[in-house]
Design a protein around this motif. Structure first.
Motif, PDB file in Angstrom:
ATOM      1  N   CYS A   6      49.892  37.102 -14.321  1.00 17.90           N
ATOM      2  CA  CYS A   6      49.182  37.736 -15.597  1.00 17.90           C
ATOM      3  C   CYS A   6      48.101  38.622 -15.258  1.00 17.90           C
ATOM      4  O   CYS A   6      47.978  40.004 -15.884  1.00 17.90           O
ATOM      5  CB  CYS A   6      48.465  36.419 -16.373  1.00 17.90           C
ATOM      6  SG  CYS A   6      49.661  35.560 -17.215  1.00 17.90           S
ATOM      7  N   ASN A   7      47.476  38.451 -14.223  1.00 17.18           N
ATOM      8  CA  ASN A   7      46.565  39.518 -13.688  1.00 17.18           C
ATOM      9  C   ASN A   7      47.196  40.783 -13.238  1.00 17.18           C
ATOM     10  O   ASN A   7      46.784  41.845 -13.634  1.00 17.18           O
ATOM     11  CB  ASN A   7      45.474  38.790 -12.712  1.00 17.18           C
ATOM     12  CG  ASN A   7      44.768  37.720 -13.341  1.00 17.18           C
ATOM     13  OD1 ASN A   7      44.426  37.696 -14.416  1.00 17.18           O
ATOM     14  ND2 ASN A   7      44.108  36.841 -12.469  1.00 17.18           N
ATOM     15  N   CYS A  13      43.169  40.691  -7.486  1.00 12.18           N
ATOM     16  CA  CYS A  13      42.841  39.879  -8.740  1.00 12.18           C
ATOM     17  C   CYS A  13      43.572  38.631  -8.990  1.00 12.18           C
ATOM     18  O   CYS A  13      44.219  38.223 -10.003  1.00 12.18           O
ATOM     19  CB  CYS A  13      43.212  40.785 -10.071  1.00 12.18           C
ATOM     20  SG  CYS A  13      44.760  41.445 -10.161  1.00 12.18           S
ATOM     21  N   THR A  66      54.408  39.262 -20.627  1.00 12.93           N
ATOM     22  CA  THR A  66      52.911  39.242 -20.890  1.00 12.93           C
ATOM     23  C   THR A  66      52.425  38.166 -21.918  1.00 12.93           C
ATOM     24  O   THR A  66      51.744  37.570 -21.985  1.00 12.93           O
ATOM     25  CB  THR A  66      52.310  40.473 -21.358  1.00 12.93           C
ATOM     26  OG1 THR A  66      52.557  41.428 -20.427  1.00 12.93           O
ATOM     27  CG2 THR A  66      50.827  40.389 -21.498  1.00 12.93           C
ATOM     28  N   ALA A 124      49.254  47.496 -16.794  1.00 10.76           N
ATOM     29  CA  ALA A 124      49.076  48.095 -18.322  1.00 10.76           C
ATOM     30  C   ALA A 124      48.749  49.576 -18.181  1.00 10.76           C
ATOM     31  O   ALA A 124      48.962  50.043 -19.339  1.00 10.76           O
ATOM     32  CB  ALA A 124      48.082  47.143 -19.001  1.00 10.76           C
ATOM     33  N   ARG A 182      48.099  42.769 -16.001  1.00 11.91           N
ATOM     34  CA  ARG A 182      47.032  43.452 -16.687  1.00 11.91           C
ATOM     35  C   ARG A 182      46.823  44.830 -15.873  1.00 11.91           C
ATOM     36  O   ARG A 182      46.519  45.861 -16.460  1.00 11.91           O
ATOM     37  CB  ARG A 182      45.652  42.622 -16.541  1.00 11.91           C
ATOM     38  CG  ARG A 182      45.939  41.441 -17.665  1.00 11.91           C
ATOM     39  CD  ARG A 182      44.418  40.848 -17.885  1.00 11.91           C
ATOM     40  NE  ARG A 182      44.630  39.399 -18.778  1.00 11.91           N
ATOM     41  CZ  ARG A 182      44.840  38.403 -18.111  1.00 11.91           C
ATOM     42  NH1 ARG A 182      44.736  38.412 -16.676  1.00 11.91           N
ATOM     43  NH2 ARG A 182      44.849  37.253 -18.981  1.00 11.91           N
TER      44      ARG A 182
END
Length: 232
Positions: A88-89, A78, A176, A95, A92
């Protein structure tokens, strides 16, 4: 109990390095360069899980056997067009496991000589820090400002200047948020600074340098060979 997670953005091509093969897959002492960054994180007892963020069209990763790095490692396809987008990906993807107060260590794929001592020092010194921080070393060399003709315009003071390294370690929730608000920085600390916060500088080691050009591979190999002899 707070956990430590790691993200290694590895979607770039390493344009300054040159060649058709991305820099992170260049051979270093018989293994791809990125192996050593991942191995340092996977070996660290404080780090619970490691996400390596690859380009969606990466065709090199599956050519290697990564099983020796153990169960902590997870690859995700990603990666974005910039470092901040890839991180950032990666956040995610994390998460599924991370909570806002957990720590995230972002490390360069091309810093193969990260020591366990530096990793543990980073975790220990930032354990109760309200912001987080980065490994860094004070600038030792004399700094010259160039003019448009590539001549010395002036000598810059090095007082108070530090050279940023990685890992850079911040809380999952904070990182984040600031990367979403300030994606233009060249590292994670830049986004934290843009948000009005002051990351802490944790003194690292000059051997934790970033491989940028082909000649750097030889120096990295010498450092790794020295570390192997010490470990034995």
């Amino acid at each position: 109990m707070l956990r430590h997670y790691a993200i290694v953005p590895a979607a770039g091509s390493g344009s300054r390095f040159g060649g058709e093969t991305p820099k992170q897959y260049q051979s270093l002492a018989g293994r791809p360069l990125i192996y050593y960054s991942l191995a340092a994180l996977c070996r660290c007892q404080r780090v619970d899980r490691v996400w390596v963020v690859l380009s969606p069209d990466d065709r090199w990763w599956r050519q290697y056997d990564w099983t020796s790095l153990g169960h902590k490692l997870e690859s995700v396809y990603c990666g974005g067009s910039s470092r901040s987008e890839s991180v950032c990906n990666g956040l995610r993807a994390a998460a599924t496991a991370a909570h806002d107060d957990d720590w995230v260590l972002v490390h360069d794929a091309a810093r193969p000589c990260l020591s366990q001592d530096s990793l543990l020092a980073l975790c220990d010194e930032l354990a109760d820090d309200p912001v987080g921080g980065i490994l860094a070393v004070p600038v030792a060399d004399t700094l010259k400002r160039a003019d448009q003709q590539q001549r010395v315009a002036r000598t810059e003071s090095r007082d108070g200047l530090w050279q940023a390294q990685t890992p850079q370690m911040f809380r999952y929730g904070l990182l984040t948020r600031v990367l979403a608000e300030h994606p233009e920085g060249t590292d994670e600390a830049s986004a934290v600074e843009a948000a009005g916060l002051s990351p802490r500088l944790v003194r690292g080691d000059a051997s934790n340098f970033k491989v940028t050009y082909p000649a750097d591979l030889r120096l990295a190999e010498q450092i790794l060979q020295g570390k192997t002899r010490v470990d034995q």
